[in-house]
Each structure stands twice: as C-alpha cells, then as structure tokens.
Design a protein around this motif. Sequence first.
Motif, PDB file in Angstrom:
ATOM      1  N   TRP A  23     114.568 -34.820 -15.440  1.00 37.32           N
ATOM      2  CA  TRP A  23     115.494 -35.050 -14.329  1.00 37.32           C
ATOM      3  C   TRP A  23     116.574 -33.979 -14.230  1.00 37.32           C
ATOM      4  O   TRP A  23     117.168 -33.788 -13.174  1.00 37.32           O
ATOM      5  CB  TRP A  23     116.093 -36.455 -14.372  1.00 37.32           C
ATOM      6  N   ARG A  49     110.163 -36.559  -4.166  1.00 41.18           N
ATOM      7  CA  ARG A  49     110.151 -36.664  -5.631  1.00 41.18           C
ATOM      8  C   ARG A  49     110.721 -37.997  -6.097  1.00 41.18           C
ATOM      9  O   ARG A  49     110.918 -38.200  -7.279  1.00 41.18           O
ATOM     10  CB  ARG A  49     110.950 -35.507  -6.267  1.00 41.18           C
ATOM     11  N   PHE A  51     110.000 -41.722  -4.300  1.00 42.71           N
ATOM     12  CA  PHE A  51     108.842 -42.627  -4.260  1.00 42.71           C
ATOM     13  C   PHE A  51     108.024 -42.459  -2.975  1.00 42.71           C
ATOM     14  O   PHE A  51     107.230 -43.301  -2.611  1.00 42.71           O
ATOM     15  CB  PHE A  51     109.295 -44.082  -4.432  1.00 42.71           C
ATOM     16  N   GLU A 174     120.797 -52.082  -9.253  1.00 43.97           N
ATOM     17  CA  GLU A 174     119.599 -51.232  -9.305  1.00 43.97           C
ATOM     18  C   GLU A 174     119.903 -49.965 -10.093  1.00 43.97           C
ATOM     19  O   GLU A 174     120.888 -49.267  -9.810  1.00 43.97           O
ATOM     20  CB  GLU A 174     119.104 -50.853  -7.902  1.00 43.97           C
ATOM     21  N   GLY A 176     118.690 -46.253 -10.848  1.00 44.80           N
ATOM     22  CA  GLY A 176     117.795 -45.198 -10.359  1.00 44.80           C
ATOM     23  C   GLY A 176     117.283 -45.530  -8.973  1.00 44.80           C
ATOM     24  O   GLY A 176     116.091 -45.780  -8.789  1.00 44.80           O
ATOM     25  N   GLY A 178     117.141 -43.685  -6.191  1.00 45.64           N
ATOM     26  CA  GLY A 178     116.689 -42.630  -5.285  1.00 45.64           C
ATOM     27  C   GLY A 178     117.662 -42.523  -4.120  1.00 45.64           C
ATOM     28  O   GLY A 178     118.872 -42.605  -4.297  1.00 45.64           O
ATOM     29  N   ARG A 181     115.920 -46.510  -0.645  1.00 41.87           N
ATOM     30  CA  ARG A 181     114.932 -47.168   0.233  1.00 41.87           C
ATOM     31  C   ARG A 181     114.799 -48.666  -0.076  1.00 41.87           C
ATOM     32  O   ARG A 181     114.759 -49.493   0.840  1.00 41.87           O
ATOM     33  CB  ARG A 181     113.562 -46.469   0.152  1.00 41.87           C
ATOM     34  N   ASP A 199     123.211 -44.535 -11.049  1.00 45.06           N
ATOM     35  CA  ASP A 199     122.312 -43.369 -11.015  1.00 45.06           C
ATOM     36  C   ASP A 199     123.038 -42.142 -11.530  1.00 45.06           C
ATOM     37  O   ASP A 199     124.257 -42.150 -11.752  1.00 45.06           O
ATOM     38  CB  ASP A 199     121.793 -43.138  -9.585  1.00 45.06           C
ATOM     39  N   SER A 244     112.008 -45.604 -12.571  1.00 42.96           N
ATOM     40  CA  SER A 244     113.103 -44.805 -13.128  1.00 42.96           C
ATOM     41  C   SER A 244     113.138 -44.839 -14.659  1.00 42.96           C
ATOM     42  O   SER A 244     113.404 -43.808 -15.274  1.00 42.96           O
ATOM     43  CB  SER A 244     114.457 -45.226 -12.537  1.00 42.96           C
ATOM     44  N   MET A 248     113.082 -41.577 -18.504  1.00 43.81           N
ATOM     45  CA  MET A 248     114.234 -41.472 -19.405  1.00 43.81           C
ATOM     46  C   MET A 248     113.753 -41.317 -20.843  1.00 43.81           C
ATOM     47  O   MET A 248     112.565 -41.475 -21.131  1.00 43.81           O
ATOM     48  CB  MET A 248     115.094 -42.727 -19.295  1.00 43.81           C
ATOM     49  N   GLN A 252     117.392 -44.203 -24.126  1.00 46.27           N
ATOM     50  CA  GLN A 252     118.031 -44.656 -22.883  1.00 46.27           C
ATOM     51  C   GLN A 252     117.361 -45.931 -22.373  1.00 46.27           C
ATOM     52  O   GLN A 252     118.040 -46.836 -21.877  1.00 46.27           O
ATOM     53  CB  GLN A 252     117.947 -43.547 -21.824  1.00 46.27           C
TER      54      GLN A 252
HETATM   55  C1  LIG Z   1     111.274 -41.416  -9.287  1.00 43.99           C
HETATM   56  S1  LIG Z   1     112.923 -41.733  -8.744  1.00 43.99           S
HETATM   57  C2  LIG Z   1     112.729 -43.381  -8.122  1.00 43.99           C
HETATM   58  C3  LIG Z   1     113.765 -43.704  -7.084  1.00 43.99           C
HETATM   59  C4  LIG Z   1     113.740 -45.113  -6.489  1.00 43.99           C
HETATM   60  N1  LIG Z   1     113.741 -46.142  -7.495  1.00 43.99           N
HETATM   61  C5  LIG Z   1     112.573 -45.301  -5.548  1.00 43.99           C
HETATM   62  O1  LIG Z   1     111.638 -46.015  -5.938  1.00 43.99           O
HETATM   63  O2  LIG Z   1     112.602 -44.751  -4.442  1.00 43.99           O
HETATM   64  C6  LIG Z   1     113.796 -41.947 -10.280  1.00 43.99           C
HETATM   65  C7  LIG Z   1     115.274 -42.310 -10.148  1.00 43.99           C
HETATM   66  O3  LIG Z   1     115.806 -42.503 -11.476  1.00 43.99           O
HETATM   67  C8  LIG Z   1     117.051 -41.827 -11.566  1.00 43.99           C
HETATM   68  N2  LIG Z   1     117.374 -41.516 -12.980  1.00 43.99           N
HETATM   69  C9  LIG Z   1     116.833 -40.595 -13.790  1.00 43.99           C
HETATM   70  N3  LIG Z   1     117.458 -40.595 -15.008  1.00 43.99           N
HETATM   71  C10 LIG Z   1     118.409 -41.569 -14.948  1.00 43.99           C
HETATM   72  C11 LIG Z   1     119.384 -42.073 -15.878  1.00 43.99           C
HETATM   73  N4  LIG Z   1     119.512 -41.564 -17.101  1.00 43.99           N
HETATM   74  N5  LIG Z   1     120.192 -43.091 -15.473  1.00 43.99           N
HETATM   75  C12 LIG Z   1     120.081 -43.618 -14.218  1.00 43.99           C
HETATM   76  N6  LIG Z   1     119.184 -43.176 -13.306  1.00 43.99           N
HETATM   77  C13 LIG Z   1     118.361 -42.166 -13.663  1.00 43.99           C
HETATM   78  C14 LIG Z   1     116.853 -40.604 -10.679  1.00 43.99           C
HETATM   79  O4  LIG Z   1     118.068 -39.993 -10.321  1.00 43.99           O
HETATM   80  C15 LIG Z   1     116.137 -41.253  -9.492  1.00 43.99           C
HETATM   81  O5  LIG Z   1     117.060 -41.865  -8.617  1.00 43.99           O
END
Ligand SMILES: C[S@@+](CC[C@H](N)C(=O)[O-])C[C@H]1O[C@@H](n2cnc3c(N)ncnc32)[C@H](O)[C@@H]1O
Length: 320
Positions: A23, A49, A51, A174, A176, A178, A181, A199, A244, A248, A252
């Motif tokens: 990330w 990148r 969903f 929620e 992560g 994105g 959506r 996030d 999400s 990690m 985490q």
């Molecule tokens: C693949 S995207 C999925 C986004 C959303 N859940 C969707 O389905 O549209 C992964 C999400 O996890 C978040 N993310 C990555 N590492 C994270 C962390 N350490 N703590 C919180 N969010 C994190 C990213 O910033 C992103 O918003």
Amino acid sequence: MVARDHDELISKAASLSKPALFWKRLGREHEVQLARHGFDAVKRQQALRYFTWRWSWRSLRGSRQMRFLLAHSSPSTLLRCLAEPARHSSHEWEGVPWSRRDRWLYVTAARLLWEYARKHDPLSVLSLPEPKLGDPLPVRWRGRLISQDLANAALETAAITRALDNVPPLSILEVGAGYGRTAYALLESFPEATYTVVDIEPALTISRWYLTRLFPSERIRFLNPGEAESLGARSADLVISISSLQEMTPGQVVRYLDLFDRVGEGGVVYLKQWRSWMNPEDGIAFDFRQMPIPPRWRLLFDEPAPVQANFQQAAWRVGW
Ligand SMILES: C[S@@+](CC[C@H](N)C(=O)[O-])C[C@H]1O[C@@H](n2cnc3c(N)ncnc32)[C@H](O)[C@@H]1O
C-alpha cells in the motif's frame, strides 16, 4: 504501569498506521494520479485498484468472476446484455486507456453483474442513482447509468442485512473504505446510522472528499488508524472490512481484529477478503481461514462470496 500502557498504545497506533509495502507503493501511485487528474476522476483512476475490477480479453479465460456471471445468467439475459447498444468512444472513456474490445467486455460484464445483483438486493440498493461524482465509467443499462461498484455494494448490503437479522445498525465502522462505494450504499440504506471510516492516506482524503459531498458531515467521520485505537468500547454495532485486511501485515490484522472485538462488542463484524492471497511485495501469504478470530465471536455464516469467487465472506456476532 500507566506510562507503560501509554507507550504500548502509541506503538500500537504507529504500527497500524504504517502501511505494508504494497500500500505504500499504491498510495504513491494514487498521489500521482490525484496530482494529475484531481479528485474528479477517482472512479476511473484509484477505484481500479480498490474494488472496481477490469475484465480484459487477455485474462478472460482465467476469470472466475466471468465464469460465475456466465453460469448465473440465462441465455436470454446474456443476449439482452450483448444486444443493447453501448458507448465505447475514447471521448466517453477518457482517462481509461483500454481497447474498444475491452470496453465492450467491461460493459457486458457490468450488465450481467447488475442482473445477478437484482435478484439478491433486499434493500433495493440498485434503485439508488450511481453518483456522477468521481466520473463513473459510462455503462448504461435499463435506461440509466449503472456501475459494477453499486452492484457489488448491493450484494454486500444483502449479506450484511442477513448478518444483522434485519435490525438496522445505528453506528457503522469500516476499515479500508477505498473511495466509499460500500459506505454510500450503507448510509443510504440505513438513514439513521452514523459512519466511521478508518483508513490510511490518500484513501482517507479521497473517501472524505466523496462521502462529505453526498451526506451531511454530522453522519460521517474519518479517522487514521492511530486515532481509531482510541474508539470507545461498544461504539459500533456493525464493523466491516472488505478487501483490506489481506493487504496488511499479520500484526496489523491481529490488532484490527482486537479493535473490532472491543469496538464491536454486542454487534456484528462482516469480513470479505481473498480466500488466500500472496502479497509479493511484503512476502506475506494471507489465508482467510487462518485469521485469528477472537474465540468469543459467534459465527453467523462463512461462505464463498458471490461473483468474486476467489473471495470469502463471513459474519460474526461479537461476544453475545
Ligand atoms: C483494495 S482497497 C478496498 C477498498 C474498499 N473496501 C472497497 O471494497 O472498495 C483496500 C483499502 O484498504 C486500505 N488500507 C490499506 N492498509 C491499511 C491500514 N493499515 N489501515 C487501514 N486501511 C488500510 C486502503 O487504503 C484501501 O482503502
């Protein structure tokens, strides 16, 4: 003792906030896209990148999503989705450098997904408009703008409603999100609920931009992972993470599950992640079944996710 507890809290917060290398790199790419296109093209840039899945001819044979959609569509639905005219011009697809064939494939797949979701949409999420905000891809069907993201959010809302046993949640967390959506579908579906997005950057700024233009700011707050550590016990009756946790570090994931356990006590946790996924940049193998789910969580369901056949979705009642 107090000082030690405080130090522990700080180090926990630091470690949740530090993204995995995967990330870190994507975050840098997204910053560059933001500098070039601003926020207005989020659904054509960063979302791809998050969903929003791309279907291309080159990878069609191995696409389990496409196999799922074809297996769950009647011949007449398939014919109708293929026959309805679509917009493929470079002007309409500005910023998306796909071939016309891939655009055609994308439109067809999004329509098939929409038709599948129509049969699994108890809260009528598909009757919501697809917000023009963020410049969605030009997919039209049944006389309106539709989207893959709204269809997937409808399927997720259906699973969440089942987990909640039809009791509307009042506070949703929620991790992560994105660009937001799923938050859009849940905030519309549960008008009494408030929503907390946790996030890292730049996603936190992107979802803030998107969601505060669609909903009153009193209903939503945005926290970085460090701030989330101080959320009160039992402060959410629905906790979700979609695609999400798998990105990690294992440490985490454990800390977020601990957080969900505390914040979501008495409520429901819904997780939808890859069944197994190798993160090559961090050298981490994620396995849904190996997540250290707290023993007091009571499983409500654990099943393959619809459409994203490589994903698993599960929900638990925390503590009671
Ligand atoms: C693949 S995207 C999925 C986004 C959303 N859940 C969707 O389905 O549209 C992964 C999400 O996890 C978040 N993310 C990555 N590492 C994270 C962390 N350490 N703590 C919180 N969010 C994190 C990213 O910033 C992103 O918003």
